[in-house]
Write an enzyme that holds these catalytic residues in place. Structure first.
Site, PDB file in Angstrom:
ATOM      1  N   CYS A  22     -57.799  -0.394   9.650  1.00  0.00           N
ATOM      2  CA  CYS A  22     -57.689  -1.145  10.912  1.00  0.00           C
ATOM      3  C   CYS A  22     -58.849  -0.860  11.859  1.00  0.00           C
ATOM      4  CB  CYS A  22     -56.350  -0.858  11.574  1.00  0.00           C
ATOM      5  SG  CYS A  22     -54.976  -1.408  10.554  1.00  0.00           S
ATOM      6  N   HIS A  39     -56.838  -3.086  18.795  1.00  0.00           N
ATOM      7  CA  HIS A  39     -56.286  -3.470  17.494  1.00  0.00           C
ATOM      8  C   HIS A  39     -54.821  -3.872  17.683  1.00  0.00           C
ATOM      9  CE1 HIS A  39     -55.141  -3.517  13.396  1.00  0.00           C
ATOM     10  NE2 HIS A  39     -54.367  -2.454  13.494  1.00  0.00           N
ATOM     11  N   ASN A  79     -50.394  -7.924  12.291  1.00  0.00           N
ATOM     12  CA  ASN A  79     -51.513  -7.004  12.110  1.00  0.00           C
ATOM     13  C   ASN A  79     -52.385  -7.515  10.957  1.00  0.00           C
ATOM     14  OD1 ASN A  79     -53.237  -4.897  11.560  1.00  0.00           O
ATOM     15  ND2 ASN A  79     -51.653  -3.319  11.520  1.00  0.00           N
TER      16      ASN A  79
HETATM   17  N1  COA Z   1     -35.696  -5.041  10.412  1.00  0.00           N
HETATM   18  C1  COA Z   1     -34.578  -4.407  10.786  1.00  0.00           C
HETATM   19  N2  COA Z   1     -34.457  -3.074  10.760  1.00  0.00           N
HETATM   20  C2  COA Z   1     -35.505  -2.350  10.352  1.00  0.00           C
HETATM   21  C3  COA Z   1     -36.703  -2.956   9.945  1.00  0.00           C
HETATM   22  C4  COA Z   1     -36.764  -4.353   9.961  1.00  0.00           C
HETATM   23  N3  COA Z   1     -37.855  -5.048   9.602  1.00  0.00           N
HETATM   24  N4  COA Z   1     -37.571  -2.006   9.597  1.00  0.00           N
HETATM   25  C5  COA Z   1     -36.962  -0.837   9.784  1.00  0.00           C
HETATM   26  N5  COA Z   1     -35.711  -1.046  10.230  1.00  0.00           N
HETATM   27  C6  COA Z   1     -34.700  -0.048  10.555  1.00  0.00           C
HETATM   28  C7  COA Z   1     -34.962   1.262   9.891  1.00  0.00           C
HETATM   29  O1  COA Z   1     -34.467   1.262   8.577  1.00  0.00           O
HETATM   30  C8  COA Z   1     -34.209   2.207  10.792  1.00  0.00           C
HETATM   31  O2  COA Z   1     -32.840   2.163  10.456  1.00  0.00           O
HETATM   32  P1  COA Z   1     -31.953   3.494  10.466  1.00  0.00           P
HETATM   33  O3  COA Z   1     -32.033   3.999  11.867  1.00  0.00           O
HETATM   34  O4  COA Z   1     -30.628   2.994  10.058  1.00  0.00           O
HETATM   35  O5  COA Z   1     -32.618   4.401   9.484  1.00  0.00           O
HETATM   36  C9  COA Z   1     -34.374   1.583  12.172  1.00  0.00           C
HETATM   37  O6  COA Z   1     -34.730   0.197  11.950  1.00  0.00           O
HETATM   38  C10 COA Z   1     -35.447   2.226  12.991  1.00  0.00           C
HETATM   39  O7  COA Z   1     -36.608   2.355  12.201  1.00  0.00           O
HETATM   40  P2  COA Z   1     -37.874   3.066  12.706  1.00  0.00           P
HETATM   41  O8  COA Z   1     -38.871   3.182  11.609  1.00  0.00           O
HETATM   42  O9  COA Z   1     -37.464   4.277  13.453  1.00  0.00           O
HETATM   43  O10 COA Z   1     -38.402   1.981  13.772  1.00  0.00           O
HETATM   44  P3  COA Z   1     -39.559   2.114  14.793  1.00  0.00           P
HETATM   45  O11 COA Z   1     -39.059   1.838  16.137  1.00  0.00           O
HETATM   46  O12 COA Z   1     -40.389   3.348  14.558  1.00  0.00           O
HETATM   47  O13 COA Z   1     -40.467   0.874  14.396  1.00  0.00           O
HETATM   48  C11 COA Z   1     -42.476   0.344  13.203  1.00  0.00           C
HETATM   49  C12 COA Z   1     -41.038   0.782  13.088  1.00  0.00           C
HETATM   50  C13 COA Z   1     -43.065   0.253  11.795  1.00  0.00           C
HETATM   51  C14 COA Z   1     -42.478  -1.026  13.833  1.00  0.00           C
HETATM   52  C15 COA Z   1     -43.268   1.326  14.049  1.00  0.00           C
HETATM   53  O14 COA Z   1     -43.017   2.635  13.638  1.00  0.00           O
HETATM   54  C16 COA Z   1     -44.750   1.099  14.045  1.00  0.00           C
HETATM   55  O15 COA Z   1     -45.224   0.082  14.541  1.00  0.00           O
HETATM   56  N6  COA Z   1     -45.514   2.060  13.516  1.00  0.00           N
HETATM   57  C17 COA Z   1     -46.965   2.062  13.536  1.00  0.00           C
HETATM   58  C18 COA Z   1     -47.519   0.847  12.921  1.00  0.00           C
HETATM   59  C19 COA Z   1     -48.974   0.874  12.891  1.00  0.00           C
HETATM   60  O16 COA Z   1     -49.604   1.041  13.897  1.00  0.00           O
HETATM   61  N7  COA Z   1     -49.497   0.704  11.699  1.00  0.00           N
HETATM   62  C20 COA Z   1     -50.813   0.480  11.371  1.00  0.00           C
HETATM   63  C21 COA Z   1     -51.809   1.199  12.095  1.00  0.00           C
HETATM   64  S1  COA Z   1     -53.086   0.229  11.802  1.00  0.00           S
END
Ligand code: COA
Length: 332
Positions: free
Chosen positions: A113, A253, A283
């Site tokens: 990224c 980004h 993204n």
């Molecule tokens: N739809 C519904 N529920 C979902 C889901 C989806 N698409 N994806 C995950 N969940 C669930 C998980 O299973 C979890 O359930 P649980 O509590 O029963 O285990 C719950 O939602 C929370 O998941 P979590 O991973 O804690 O969510 P979050 O708030 O951290 O959001 C991301 C997840 C991926 C959106 C977030 O962590 C993120 O954006 N991370 C960085 C991404 C990034 O910058 N990446 C690239 C860098 S270039």
């Protein structure tokens, strides 16, 4: 002193749109969850047989047309991508042939990224050491490496390409001023593609184990992205004695709206200074920053000479921030 100036920008996204509602039918997710956790509403997905070089060529051909530049004038093509058409030859070589840039050399660069900022630094160095016309392109076909049965990752990414033309200028009102770029390999396994390289070559076993798709530890990446992207942006501003309020546009980004909100708040930007288009594209990895720049230029949100601050964070970990004055624009 010679500076590398961005004299044109263009972008391309595939026609096909995949909405959150479409994803609801594919995995256990819903629009409300995706919008509230990420800010994404839809993303563009490459057509069958549409690879990174095809999208990059579309963006570059538009760029050449808009700036009145002949492909034969291009001296180098630098491609930031983690989804090249093939492991080798480089996507730059494929693009060179497709656009007919018969005087150009070029190469691919893998910065995930942050790839566009890394490639921009490379392009800047080429201009400062004598090249006259360099194309820097950020392109990724994330749909090719996404597991559409994994709701943790498949909702996050989209496909696209963005390209800029770099040319030399001696006018201090334009050009790339400075950048700070970083890498920290302790994050290598927080966001990666497990198989397909020399560590774990492709085999029936790796395919069966779905190891050619993206894996991400979202929470860990989230924490690092929101602090490091803000800190590096502040660092580059302070180093160059620029106040946040003097920046025309901050183009971070686009990985998650919450990461952008935290970074923008920590760096002290007003809402109207921040480019946000993650709702439309998700993204797009190396393409988010040139896609954002193209949007603000075409909408007239910035004009030549305005201060622009880019910031990125991604797999590696890689991160960085680039400060520049946009333009002078070259018009056909
Ligand atoms: N739809 C519904 N529920 C979902 C889901 C989806 N698409 N994806 C995950 N969940 C669930 C998980 O299973 C979890 O359930 P649980 O509590 O029963 O285990 C719950 O939602 C929370 O998941 P979590 O991973 O804690 O969510 P979050 O708030 O951290 O959001 C991301 C997840 C991926 C959106 C977030 O962590 C993120 O954006 N991370 C960085 C991404 C990034 O910058 N990446 C690239 C860098 S270039």
């Amino acid at each position: 002193m010679i500076r590398a100036a961005i004299t044109g920008v263009s972008s391309y996204v595939p026609e096909k749109v995949l909405t959150n509602f479409d994803l609801e039918k594919m995995v256990d997710t819903n629009d409300e969850w995706i919008v509230s956790r990420t800010g994404i509403r839809e993303r563009h997905i490459a057509a069958e047989n549409e690879a990174s070089s095809d999208m990059a060529v579309k963006a570059i051909e538009k760029l050449l047309k808009e700036t009145g530049t002949a492909a034969t004038e291009i001296e180098a093509i630098i491609v930031a991508t983690v989804t090249p058409d093939m492991m080798f030859p480089s996507t730059a070589a494929l693009i060179q042939e497709k656009i007919g840039a018969n005087r150009a050399w070029g190469y691919d660069l893998s910065g995930a990224c942050s790839g566009f900022l890394f490639a921009l630094k490379s392009g800047r160095s080429l201009i400062e050491t004598g090249h006259k016309k360099v194309i820097v392109v950020g392109v990724d076909t994330m749909s090719a490496i996404l597991d559409y049965t994994d709701r943790n990752t498949c909702i996050l990414f989209g496909d696209g390409a963005g390209a800029v033309l770099l040319e030399p200028t001696e006018d201090e009102n334009f050009g790339i001023i400075d950048e700070i770029l970083r890498v920290d390999g302790t994050g290598a396994e927080a966001l990666f593609q497990r198989a397909g390289g020399s560590r774990r070559p492709a085999s029936h076993e790796t395919v069966d184990a779905r190891e050619h798709f993206i894996y991400q530890d979202g929470k860990t990446v989230f924490k690092r992205a929101s602090t490091d992207m803000a800190n590096v942006s502040l660092e580059v501003l302070e180093k160059n004695h620029v106040k946040g309020e003097d920046v025309g546009i901050f183009i971070p980004h686009q990985a998650n709206k919450r990461i952008i909100d935290v970074a923008a708040r920590k760096a002290g930007f007003r809402e109207d200074q921040v480019l946000l288009n993650i709702d439309k594209y998700g993204n797009t990895t190396a393409a988010t920053i040139p896609l954002g720049l193209d949007e603000v230029v075409k909408e007239g949100r910035i004009k030549a000479g305005d201060l622009v601050l880019f910031a990125a964070f991604g797999a590696g970990y890689t991160w960085g921030s680039t400060l520049l004055r946009y333009g002078p624009e070259k018009k056909a």
